[in-house]
Every structure is written in structure tokens, then in C-alpha cells.
Motif scaffolding. Sequence first.
Motif, PDB file in Angstrom:
ATOM      1  N   SER A  68      -5.282  -0.370  10.921  1.00  0.00           N
ATOM      2  CA  SER A  68      -6.309   0.663  12.159  1.00  0.00           C
ATOM      3  C   SER A  68      -6.356  -0.275  13.171  1.00  0.00           C
ATOM      4  O   SER A  68      -6.168   0.011  14.218  1.00  0.00           O
ATOM      5  N   ALA A  70      -4.674  -4.329  14.839  1.00  0.00           N
ATOM      6  CA  ALA A  70      -3.425  -5.239  15.188  1.00  0.00           C
ATOM      7  C   ALA A  70      -4.004  -6.511  13.833  1.00  0.00           C
ATOM      8  O   ALA A  70      -2.716  -7.298  13.621  1.00  0.00           O
ATOM      9  N   GLY A  71      -4.667  -6.771  14.378  1.00  0.00           N
ATOM     10  CA  GLY A  71      -4.873  -8.145  12.868  1.00  0.00           C
ATOM     11  C   GLY A  71      -5.491  -7.549  11.320  1.00  0.00           C
ATOM     12  O   GLY A  71      -5.792  -6.224  11.363  1.00  0.00           O
ATOM     13  N   ARG A 228     -10.777 -12.808  17.346  1.00  0.00           N
ATOM     14  CA  ARG A 228     -11.666 -13.216  16.496  1.00  0.00           C
ATOM     15  C   ARG A 228     -13.154 -14.294  16.442  1.00  0.00           C
ATOM     16  O   ARG A 228     -12.625 -15.464  17.050  1.00  0.00           O
ATOM     17  N   HIS A 276     -16.685  -6.365  21.082  1.00  0.00           N
ATOM     18  CA  HIS A 276     -15.578  -5.874  19.875  1.00  0.00           C
ATOM     19  C   HIS A 276     -14.811  -4.367  20.399  1.00  0.00           C
ATOM     20  O   HIS A 276     -14.498  -3.703  20.187  1.00  0.00           O
ATOM     21  N   ARG A 286      -2.716   6.368  17.582  1.00  0.00           N
ATOM     22  CA  ARG A 286      -2.537   5.196  16.196  1.00  0.00           C
ATOM     23  C   ARG A 286      -1.436   5.820  15.573  1.00  0.00           C
ATOM     24  O   ARG A 286      -0.554   5.782  14.361  1.00  0.00           O
TER      25      ARG A 286
HETATM   26  O1  LIG Z   1      -6.793  -4.699  16.481  1.00  0.00           O
HETATM   27  C1  LIG Z   1      -7.967  -5.511  15.995  1.00  0.00           C
HETATM   28  O2  LIG Z   1      -7.383  -6.184  15.244  1.00  0.00           O
HETATM   29  C2  LIG Z   1      -8.362  -4.553  16.493  1.00  0.00           C
HETATM   30  O3  LIG Z   1     -10.150  -5.734  16.084  1.00  0.00           O
HETATM   31  C3  LIG Z   1      -9.906  -3.288  16.928  1.00  0.00           C
HETATM   32  O4  LIG Z   1     -10.501  -3.509  17.817  1.00  0.00           O
HETATM   33  C4  LIG Z   1     -10.259  -2.655  15.683  1.00  0.00           C
HETATM   34  O5  LIG Z   1     -10.292  -1.485  16.433  1.00  0.00           O
HETATM   35  P1  LIG Z   1     -11.109  -0.484  15.252  1.00  0.00           P
HETATM   36  O6  LIG Z   1     -10.093   0.287  14.239  1.00  0.00           O
HETATM   37  O7  LIG Z   1     -12.281  -1.086  15.026  1.00  0.00           O
HETATM   38  O8  LIG Z   1     -11.288   0.734  16.100  1.00  0.00           O
END
Ligand SMILES: O=C(O)C(=O)[C@H](O)COP(=O)(O)O
Length: 313
Positions: A68, A70-71, A228, A276, A286
Amino acid sequence: MVKILVKSGGPQAVPEWRDGFAAVDPRLSAHWWEDASVRPEEVEYVVVWEPQPGWLNSLPNLKIVFSSGAGVDHITADPAWPRHLPLVRMGGDATAQRMGEFIAWSCLSLLRDTRHFALGQERRQWAQKEVPHTARERRVGIMGLGNLGSQAARMLQGLGFPVQGWARSRKALPGVVSFAGPAELPAFLASTDILVCLLPSTPETTGLIDAALLAQLPRGAAVVNAGRGAHLRVPDLLSALESGQVSGAVLDVFPEEPLPADSPLWAHPKVIVTPHVASLPSRAERARYVAGAIAAFEAGRPLPNLYDPDRGY
Ligand SMILES: O=C(O)C(=O)[C@H](O)COP(=O)(O)O
Ligand SMILES: NC(=O)C1=CN([C@@H]2O[C@H](COP(=O)(O)OP(=O)(O)OC[C@H]3O[C@@H](n4cnc5c(N)ncnc54)[C@H](O)[C@@H]3O)[C@@H](O)[C@H]2O)C=CC1
């Protein structure tokens, strides 16, 4: 119906996921990952943030794991994650646009010393201060020129910042000076006034922004970390802020999240902390991205943004 389990945004986000998927393809039916009405063998796809260790292995007919975010470090950290399945990273315009906005805001905040004025406002002080530079005089160096870094570069250029980037391989982005690989890192750092980290978290990038790296920036450079928490050694940043080697920082990600209440970063007069939130696309955005990838997969076309185990992201 095609069953998708979601573990992202909490159970209250399920209606938004459900509507987002149904708007693209009415066959796609989204359910919270703990929904007891869905049998494990019915599940074909999952969209997850920090899945419980071992859980993905309990879904025998799973076809794709969608991150969900990008990481994907929050998935691959589990040694038992199902490596035989495709793992797709979140992408799309909404993710990149939001990150571009965050990076533009961060660089402007550092340029205009927003932290100084915010502290003055808190104390009801008329804390006038000259702004020594325009954007044209602050070279932004972006570590990681992928989906997010390249969008950030475009938006910063629009604000007048000279932009350069550092990545694994050379990139061809109009007007962006491109540095590649460890050999070109020193030259990149020596010509960077605002360092922006948009790298993925991998063994190669862990702890990369340490005292030795910060010492290679021009004195008084600033730092933005939206990659990160693992990328940046916080004690080294604090020392560099203390010595004046680094003039300010915007930090969105931390080694421990939420950032502990006793962290010196919270009250630091030269640090802006955000929780974050640099790029949090809506669940509907998404869902659109994931539905598009599922359509590609079902039509036999290549999946976008596929995790590569050799690269580690
Ligand atoms: O996309 C990523 O990798 C992130 O760090 C996002 O901030 C994650 O967002 P959520 O899935 O925690 O809403
Ligand atoms: N704070 C937030 O809200 C968010 C943070 N992120 C972070 O941003 C990261 C980047 O996302 P994308 O741009 O979509 O990834 P991407 O895969 O499109 O781009 C990654 C870039 O990093 C470079 N890179 C990777 N390893 C490297 C190394 N060892 N040395 C030099 N360059 C290296 C690649 O060459 C590429 O240019 C994510 O992995 C995640 O950690 C992503 C979304 C939101």
C-alpha cells in the motif's frame, strides 16, 4: 467476484477501498484482512502495510502482493514473506504529486527558515530575519531519482531551484544533472546545498546519511529525509546541526515511528518534524492504481513497479 484483502488505513478505510475498486471494476471486492466471511482460499490479491509475520503464507491462492506504500521494506522485513509471488510497489501520479509537493514545501521551508518564524510566533516575538538566498542560489541534490524523486525534481525546477540527482544509474531528466553510483557520490554531495533523500530502504542505503556523508556537503547545507528513517543516523545529524555543518532539516521518517516523545528532534530549533505524511494518497487513488495493475496482470501484460529481489526494492 474477485476477493482482495486490504490491511492499510484501518477497518474504517474499507468503504473507501471498496468504492475505489468498484469504480474501476465492479468484480473487485475489497475486504478488511480480518474479515471472517472471506475464506483464505478465496483471496486472490492483497494490498498491505506491515502485514502480520507469516499471514501472507496462509493465503493459498494469492496471486499478487500489493504494497500500500511505494516502499516494500515493511513487507520484506519478514523473512517468511512469500518470495515466489509478484510484489508490486505503490505508484501512480497521485503518490508522486503529493511527494513532489512535500519536497517543494520542505525546500522552501528551509530556504525561508520557517522553523525560526514558527518559534517566533509561538513566543509572540517579531523575529525578523533576512532571507540570505533565493531558490536560484540553493542547489537541491536528490538522492533517488525514481518515480518520486523525478517528480520532485520537476516541481523544484519550477520554483527556480537548480536540481541534481544521484541514483544507481544515470538518468536523463531535462535540466537535472545526473550522478550515478558510489563513485560519483562525493561530487554530488560537494555541489548540494539542500540534500533530499528519496531512496528505498535496502542494505546498501541503510545508515547512508551519517557523519562522513554530512561532512562532504558544503558547510551550512540542509537535509530533507522523506525516504526511510533507516537512511539517516540521527545522532550524526544532531552533531552536524550543533557544529553548523548542517543548518536545518525537515524529517518525515524516523528509525522508530511514532517518533518517541523524548526524542531531541521534537523541540530542536533547526528541525521540522512531520509524522510520516509526505505522500499519503487516498485509498481511492491507491485502489485505482491497484485495479489498473490487476487488469494488466489478467490481460497478460507486465506488472508496473515490480519489486526486484536483486536490487532489494
Ligand atoms: O509509500 C510509502 O512507502 C510510505 O511510506 C507511505 O507513507 C505509506 O503510507 P500508508 O500505507 O502508511 O498510508
Ligand atoms: N515518507 C513518505 O510518505 C513516503 C516515502 N517513500 C519512500 O520513497 C522511496 C522511493 O520511492 P520511489 O521513487 O517510488 O522508488 P523508485 O524505485 O521509483 O526509485 C528509487 C530510486 O532510488 C535509487 N536507488 C536505489 N538504491 C540506490 C543505491 N544503493 N544507490 C543510489 N541510488 C539508489 C534508484 O536508482 C531510483 O532512482 C520508497 O522506497 C520509500 O522508502 C515513498 C512514499 C511515501
